[in-house]
Design an enzyme around this catalytic site. Structure first.
Site, PDB file in Angstrom:
ATOM      1  N   CYS A  60       0.801  -1.103   0.179  1.00 32.54           N
ATOM      2  CA  CYS A  60       0.089   0.038  -0.038  1.00 32.54           C
ATOM      3  C   CYS A  60       0.816   1.220   0.140  1.00 32.54           C
ATOM      4  CB  CYS A  60      -0.963  -0.010   1.126  1.00 32.54           C
ATOM      5  SG  CYS A  60      -2.280   1.135   0.935  1.00 32.54           S
ATOM      6  N   HIS A 113      -3.760  -5.749   1.258  1.00 32.35           N
ATOM      7  CA  HIS A 113      -3.169  -6.127   2.504  1.00 32.35           C
ATOM      8  C   HIS A 113      -3.730  -7.497   2.765  1.00 32.35           C
ATOM      9  CE1 HIS A 113      -2.400  -2.043   4.113  1.00 32.35           C
ATOM     10  NE2 HIS A 113      -3.536  -1.635   3.152  1.00 32.35           N
TER      11      HIS A 113
END
Length: 513
Positions: free
Chosen positions: A333, A449
């Site tokens: 991310c 994630h």
């Protein structure tokens, strides 16, 4: 209509989340359909549900313990701190905007209908709802607009169990002071007290329990319903991050996670932390980096500010030096965005401006106004470089990000694009959404994630690191993550069940307030 029980604490980190997790598991074991609920959660760790909504991970863990799928109904309000005095406010899984603490304090009473809609929906679907409070109900400066402690207990008409943490000392003062600061009608809602994290012989504690009950008797008649021992279980906890940051010893396989000032979703590395011969060290100084086998740049709530920290602290130079020695580098991310060439913030999402990245991956990132929130799954396809063994492995995870990344120059698709979900990419417009990309050697990045939670992926990465060092893979890795989590939930439930008066707790739920 569901029965309910609420766990409130004398302070933050008293153990509310774990006790709710334990009760969810115990009630499930006893044959009940049970759901967790927390009206308002403040955390940087979040999760994306199947239908694309964002919620706190604590309620995800509690839902897992209850044997049900997580739903945003279980956590209608999530506050994600952006500064010391402000947070991103997420309601029903969607961003409402950024607010200062004072503005949110004035605004939050408007959220009561949304809280009640979520609670009442669960109320119709489940036998029992286990509610978690936040911080302490005795924060007298915040009580007037409370929606998460006694305010929530009143809305749900839920009996309360008050938990004190003896491990940090002063538990009797915690419990007495909390009860004394409450209004009479609030005290009447507390139906039992619990001492948590006790070490030693309970018989030595028993006189204190009697004395506290006697001291409280003029204002409240509240029995103790249990003393829970300090229990070592490996379950995700929002408040356990400080303990994780203290780990500094390198083991046979050494993984260094860069401890960014605004690190988020540190639970991404929980699966990597399981193995006795694998160290996962959280480092914030060049002197702590040493010579790890893998460096991970994690997610962050402010990519640009944390990239500046990386640069000013000297960690950027140290990472680039490690990369020149073929160390495996992995960004998730915000960490993935940092590995690119440029980051642009035209809308002021992170304060505006632009900043040069580490230039280890051929991408540029532009921060957009809208947040991407979705789950994602598929199969890794034609992974290049050091982790080529990931080709053909299945993946599952979720995305939460404001940035959109694009190729910075013409690149070979097969060399850089490792995911096979072709509908998630638009090569004509040069955009990348949920793809794992590499530099064709040993630098990788993804928006996903939870990627390390997938057993095949975790096993392949650790196996690759073992092979590079000539270490026997079986010495390091022998593990089933999903089974392990189930065992830990059962272990927690056994410890809590044996130390609580469950007959009394069932009676409390039956009688209500």
């Amino acid at each position: 209509m569901a029965k309910s029980i609420m766990i409130q604490g004398t302070m933050s980190s008293a153990g509310k989340s774990l006790l709710v997790t334990a009760l969810c598991r115990i009630l499930k074991q006893d044959g009940y359909k049970v759901a967790p609920f927390k009206s308002q959660n403040m955390a940087l760790n979040s999760f994306i549900t199947e239908d694309g909504y964002e919620m706190g991970r604590a309620q995800v863990v509690q839902a897992e313990a209850a044997g049900i799928k997580p739903s945003v109904l279980m956590n209608p309000i999530l506050l994600k701190p952006t500064t010391d005095v402000g947070s991103q406010v997420i309601v029903n899984g969607e961003v409402r905007g950024n607010m200062t603490a004072s503005n949110y304090f004035k605004y939050k009473k408007e959220l009561i209908p949304e809280i009640m809609h979520s609670y009442q929906t669960l109320d119709k679907e489940y036998d029992i709802i286990v509610i978690e409070g936040a911080g302490s109900p005795a924060e007298i400066n915040l009580k007037s607009e409370d929606i998460v402690n006694m305010g929530m207990a009143r809305m749900a008409n839920a009996p309360v169990l008050l938990v004190g943490d003896i491990d940090r000392g002063g538990v009797f003062a915690q419990l007495y002071g909390t009860v004394a600061l409450l209004e009479e009608e609030e005290r009447a809602m507390i139906k039992g007290m619990i001492i948590n994290k006790f070490r030693g012989d309970v018989k030595i504690l028993e006189p204190g329990l009697t004395m506290l009950s006697d001291r409280l008797s003029p204002i409240a008649n509240i029995p103790f319903v249990g003393v829970v021992p300090y229990t070592t279980v490996d379950i995700e906890e929002e408040d356990s991050i400080s303990e994780r940051f203290l780990r500094k010893t390198a083991k046979k396989i050494d993984i260094a996670v860069i401890r960014l000032p605004r690190i988020s979703n540190y639970t991404d590395f929980h699966n990597l932390e399981r193995f006795p011969n694998v160290s996962v060290r959280y480092i914030s100084k060049v002197s702590e980096l040493l010579e790890p086998d893998m460096i991970i740049l994690p997610g962050t709530k402010n990519t640009i500010d944390d990239l500046k920290f990386l640069r000013e602290s000297g960690l950027e130079a140290a990472i680039l030096k490690a990369e020149s020695k073929d160390t495996l580098i992995f960004g998730i991310c915000g960490g993935y965005q940092m590995l690119g060439e440029w980051l642009h913030d035209p809308y002021g999402v992170e304060g505006g401006g632009e900043i040069k990245g580490l230039s280890l991956l051929p991408i540029n990132t532009v921060f957009a106004k809208e947040k991407v929130r979705k789950q994602n799954s598929g199969t890794l396809n034609k992974v290049a470089g050091m982790l080529s063994g990931l080709s053909g492995k299945t993946y599952q995870g979720y995305e939460i990000h404001m940035g959109e990344s694009t190729w910075s120059s013409k690149v070979e698709e097969e060399k850089n694009n490792c995911f096979s979900n072709k509908d998630e990419e638009n090569l004509e417009h040069n955009t990348i959404t949920s793809v794992l990309i590499s530099n064709g050697a040993h630098v990788y990045g993804t928006y996903l994630h939870g990627i390390f939670d997938e057993e095949g992926i975790c096993k392949e990465i650790i196996g690759t690191l073992c092979k590079r060092k000539g270490i026997d893979f079986e010495e390091v890795y022998e593990f089933d993550y999903k089974q392990y989590k189930e065992e830990q939930y059962d272990k927690l439930a056994d410890a809590v069940r044996s130390s609580l008066d469950m007959k009394k707790i069932y009676q409390i739920m039956e009688e209500g307030v």
